[in-house]
Design a protein around this motif. Structure first.
Motif, short mmCIF file in Angstrom:
data_model
loop_
_atom_site.label_atom_id
_atom_site.label_comp_id
_atom_site.label_asym_id
_atom_site.label_seq_id
_atom_site.Cartn_x
_atom_site.Cartn_y
_atom_site.Cartn_z
N GLN A 291 56.49 57.92 25.26
CA GLN A 291 57.08 56.55 24.80
C GLN A 291 56.32 56.40 23.36
OE1 GLN A 291 56.58 54.13 28.16
NE2 GLN A 291 58.81 53.64 27.94
N ALA B 167 57.81 55.87 19.84
CA ALA B 167 57.52 54.72 18.75
C ALA B 167 57.00 55.24 17.43
CB ALA B 167 56.43 53.80 19.47
N LYS C 40 59.12 54.14 14.22
CA LYS C 40 58.48 53.09 13.24
C LYS C 40 58.10 53.59 11.95
CE LYS C 40 56.80 49.76 16.76
NZ LYS C 40 55.53 49.14 17.40
N ARG D 33 64.01 51.71 20.52
CA ARG D 33 62.69 50.58 20.60
C ARG D 33 62.82 50.43 22.27
NH1 ARG D 33 60.14 48.11 16.58
NH2 ARG D 33 61.27 48.06 14.58
N ALA E 194 61.28 53.17 23.95
CA ALA E 194 59.77 53.29 23.73
C ALA E 194 59.03 52.20 24.48
CB ALA E 194 59.40 53.16 22.14
N TYR F 157 55.62 49.95 23.42
CA TYR F 157 55.39 50.65 22.20
C TYR F 157 56.23 50.40 21.12
CZ TYR F 157 51.88 52.51 25.38
OH TYR F 157 50.85 52.34 26.45
N GLY F 158 57.55 50.11 21.61
CA GLY F 158 58.39 50.19 20.42
C GLY F 158 58.48 48.90 19.81
#
Length: 198
Positions: free
Chosen positions: A133, A137, A141, A151, A154, A157-158
C-alpha cells in the motif's frame, strides 16, 4: 520514469530512485528496521558496488548469493541485516525476471485498477499488505502511476496531504512531518498495549 525523489536525502541516491523503477522497489524492500534514508540509499550503494549506473534484475538474480551478501555487508553495510536482505533482494529480482522478464514497470503498466495493482504488489516477495500500500501510494503521489481507485487501494497511505509514509516525503519539511506522525503512532500503540495489559 524520471522524477526527483527525496527519500534518501542524498542527491545521487535520490536521482537513481527517480529514474529507476527497480531502485525504488528495492529501496522499499529494504525499508524495515533501519532509518528510511539508509534503506533508500541502499540501491545506489548496490549499483555502485556492482560497477553499474543502475540496478538490473537479471544481473542481481544471477549473482552468486554469497558474493551478493558480501557486497551488501561491506562497510558501510547496506542494511542492519545485510545477509538476509541480500537474499530478499535476490528473491525479489528472481521473481521479477520469472514473472515480468525483469521489466519492473510491467508490474504496473496497463493495470486496470488500483485493486489489481495492489494485488500485483502484494505478490512481490517481501511485500506484505502495508508495504504494498505504501509503494502504491508512492507510485500514485510521486511517480504518476494512477490507475482508477489507486487512492482507495492504498488505504490511509493514499490520502492527500497525509504525512504517513515515504509516499509523502518530498523534502526535509515533509520528512519531519512523517517522522512526527510515526512517533505519535508508535506512542499511541505503546499506550494502547499498556492499557490492554494493565
Amino acid at each position: 520514469m524520471d522524477v526527483t525523489l527525496h527519500l534518501a536525502q542524498d542527491p545521487e541516491a535520490d536521482e537513481l530512485l527517480g529514474r529507476s523503477p527497480l531502485a525504488a522497489l528495492v529501496g522499499m524492500l529494504l525499508d524495515q528496521q533501519v532509518p528510511m534514508e539508509w534503506a533508500f540509499k541502499g540501491p545506489s550503494t548496490i549499483a555502485r558496488r556492482m560497477g553499474a549506473e543502475d540496478l538490473d534484475a537479471h544481473d542481481i538474480a544471477a549473482y552468486d548469493p554469497d558474493a551478493f551478501a558480501a557486497l551488501l555487508s561491506e562497510k558501510p553495510a547496506v542494511h542492519r541485516y545485510p545477509g538476509s536482505m541480500a537474499g530478499r533482494v535476490q528473491q525479489l529480482c528472481r521473481y521479477l525476471v520469472d514473472t515480468y522478464d525483469g521489466d519492473v514497470e510491467a508490474v504496473w503498466r496497463g493495470v486496470g485498477s488500483g485493486k489489481e495493482l495492489l494485488k500485483r504488489l502484494q505478490e512481490l516477495p517481501g511485500f506484505g499488505k502495508q508495504k504494498a500500500q505504501i509503494f502504491l501510494a508512492l507510485l500514485g503521489k510521486q511517480l504518476g502511476v494512477r490507475p482508477e481507485g489507486w487512492r482507495e487501494a492504498a488505504g490511509a497511505y493514499g490520502e492527500a496531504d497525509s504525512f504517513r509514509s515515504v509516499a509523502d516525503i518530498t523534502g526535509p519539511e515533509s520528512l519531519t512531518k512523517v517522522r512526527a506522525y510515526k512517533q505519535e503512532a508508535k506512542a499511541a500503540a505503546k499506550a494502547k498495549a499498556k492499557a490492554a495489559g494493565g
